[in-house]
Design a protein around this motif. Sequence first.
Motif, short mmCIF file in Angstrom:
data_model
loop_
_atom_site.label_atom_id
_atom_site.label_comp_id
_atom_site.label_asym_id
_atom_site.label_seq_id
_atom_site.Cartn_x
_atom_site.Cartn_y
_atom_site.Cartn_z
N ILE A 180 -3.21 0.65 -7.58
CA ILE A 180 -2.12 1.18 -8.38
C ILE A 180 -1.05 0.12 -8.58
O ILE A 180 -0.84 -0.73 -7.70
CB ILE A 180 -1.51 2.44 -7.69
N ASP A 181 -0.38 0.16 -9.71
CA ASP A 181 0.73 -0.75 -9.99
C ASP A 181 1.91 -0.37 -9.09
O ASP A 181 2.44 0.74 -9.20
CB ASP A 181 1.11 -0.65 -11.46
N LEU A 182 2.32 -1.27 -8.23
CA LEU A 182 3.39 -0.97 -7.29
C LEU A 182 4.72 -0.67 -7.98
O LEU A 182 5.59 -0.03 -7.38
CB LEU A 182 3.57 -2.12 -6.30
N ASP A 183 4.86 -1.11 -9.20
CA ASP A 183 6.11 -0.87 -9.93
C ASP A 183 6.33 0.61 -10.23
O ASP A 183 7.43 1.01 -10.62
CB ASP A 183 6.14 -1.67 -11.24
N ILE A 184 5.29 1.42 -10.06
CA ILE A 184 5.45 2.86 -10.30
C ILE A 184 6.36 3.50 -9.25
O ILE A 184 6.97 4.53 -9.48
CB ILE A 184 4.08 3.57 -10.33
N PHE A 185 6.47 2.86 -8.08
CA PHE A 185 7.27 3.40 -6.99
C PHE A 185 8.71 2.88 -7.05
O PHE A 185 8.94 1.72 -7.38
CB PHE A 185 6.65 3.03 -5.64
N ASP A 186 9.63 3.75 -6.69
CA ASP A 186 11.03 3.32 -6.59
C ASP A 186 11.24 2.47 -5.34
O ASP A 186 12.11 1.59 -5.33
CB ASP A 186 11.94 4.55 -6.54
N VAL A 187 10.46 2.74 -4.31
CA VAL A 187 10.58 2.04 -3.03
C VAL A 187 9.18 1.83 -2.46
O VAL A 187 8.36 2.74 -2.51
CB VAL A 187 11.43 2.86 -2.03
N VAL A 188 8.91 0.64 -1.94
CA VAL A 188 7.66 0.35 -1.25
C VAL A 188 8.01 -0.24 0.12
O VAL A 188 8.68 -1.26 0.21
CB VAL A 188 6.78 -0.64 -2.03
N VAL A 189 7.56 0.43 1.18
CA VAL A 189 7.81 -0.03 2.55
C VAL A 189 6.46 -0.16 3.25
O VAL A 189 5.75 0.84 3.42
CB VAL A 189 8.73 0.93 3.33
N ILE A 190 6.11 -1.38 3.65
CA ILE A 190 4.86 -1.67 4.35
C ILE A 190 5.19 -2.14 5.75
O ILE A 190 5.98 -3.06 5.94
CB ILE A 190 4.05 -2.73 3.58
N SER A 191 4.59 -1.49 6.73
CA SER A 191 4.98 -1.72 8.12
C SER A 191 4.88 -3.18 8.54
O SER A 191 5.75 -3.70 9.22
CB SER A 191 4.13 -0.85 9.06
N GLY A 192 3.81 -3.86 8.11
CA GLY A 192 3.62 -5.24 8.50
C GLY A 192 4.69 -6.18 7.97
O GLY A 192 4.87 -7.28 8.51
N GLU A 193 5.39 -5.75 6.94
CA GLU A 193 6.47 -6.57 6.39
C GLU A 193 7.80 -6.29 7.08
O GLU A 193 8.76 -7.03 6.90
CB GLU A 193 6.61 -6.29 4.88
N GLN A 194 7.84 -5.20 7.85
CA GLN A 194 9.10 -4.77 8.45
C GLN A 194 9.15 -4.98 9.96
O GLN A 194 10.24 -5.00 10.54
CB GLN A 194 9.34 -3.28 8.15
N GLY A 195 7.99 -5.07 10.60
CA GLY A 195 7.97 -5.23 12.05
C GLY A 195 8.01 -3.92 12.80
O GLY A 195 8.06 -3.90 14.04
N TYR A 196 7.99 -2.81 12.08
CA TYR A 196 7.93 -1.48 12.69
C TYR A 196 6.80 -0.71 12.02
O TYR A 196 6.47 -0.95 10.86
CB TYR A 196 9.24 -0.72 12.49
N HIS A 197 6.23 0.22 12.77
CA HIS A 197 5.09 0.98 12.25
C HIS A 197 5.33 2.47 12.46
O HIS A 197 5.89 2.88 13.47
CB HIS A 197 3.80 0.55 12.96
N LYS A 198 4.91 3.27 11.47
CA LYS A 198 4.96 4.72 11.68
C LYS A 198 4.21 5.08 12.94
O LYS A 198 3.15 4.50 13.20
CB LYS A 198 4.32 5.44 10.48
N PRO A 199 4.70 5.96 13.77
CA PRO A 199 5.81 6.91 13.53
C PRO A 199 7.18 6.44 14.01
O PRO A 199 8.07 7.28 14.18
CB PRO A 199 5.36 8.13 14.33
N ALA A 200 7.39 5.14 14.24
CA ALA A 200 8.69 4.67 14.73
C ALA A 200 9.81 5.09 13.79
O ALA A 200 9.70 4.94 12.57
CB ALA A 200 8.66 3.15 14.88
N LYS A 201 10.87 5.60 14.34
CA LYS A 201 12.01 6.05 13.54
C LYS A 201 12.59 4.89 12.73
O LYS A 201 13.09 5.09 11.61
CB LYS A 201 13.09 6.66 14.43
#
Length: 215
Positions: A145-166
């Motif tokens: 899917i074209d990622l531009d369709i989303f208003d926000v994209v959050v990928i755990s590996g890019e943030q250093g935290y993974h669901k279910p972490a608050k």
Amino acid sequence: ASAMGVSKKREEMMDNIKAVLFDFDDTLGNRNGYAYYMYDNFIRTYLSDIYDNKLLKEAMLQDMMTWDQRGDSDKSYPYHKIRDKYHVELPDIDFLQYFKDNINKYSYLCDDALNVINYLKTKYKVGLLTNGDKISQRAKVSHAIDLDIFDVVVISGEQGYHKPAKAIYDIAIAKLNVKPDEIVMVGDNFANDVYGAINAGMKAIWIWPDDGRPM
């Protein structure tokens, strides 16, 4: 009457909602489908003498899908199990790297997922919150899917935290710029997508992809 009551409850739940967050694998993306095609490619590449034996190949594929555990097992586990159970010779490869390099090539959306997103975008902000490697997960999603369709994209590996972490939910909340109780999270993994979302102050909808298991 019971079904009507459930429907009414869901409508009431959405009354103050301003944003919808989606998980990807087994929610928007048909992970069972693209994992199957990836393992099929693995057998074709490394066990080419077996590939034309359709019965044996399918037995191996079904085993690999079982050992895959919807991606929750060690990524190298199906590789070691297929070698040990079927006594086949496999090259000494880094199967985790093989997985990362190949899974994205086969990803595709579940039926009507795109229609649902486009419909929701007429009423809400729509975001993606997914666990995964910072490179391969983005590649996997963007292949489907074209990622531009989303208003926000959050990928755990890019943030250093993974669901279910608050913490990763807090990042998504900040990016959406709405209150936590104005967001509903939609996903298939109860711990990651339901418990995690509710623990962060959101609402949640559980998508259960399997029929027959008690809920």
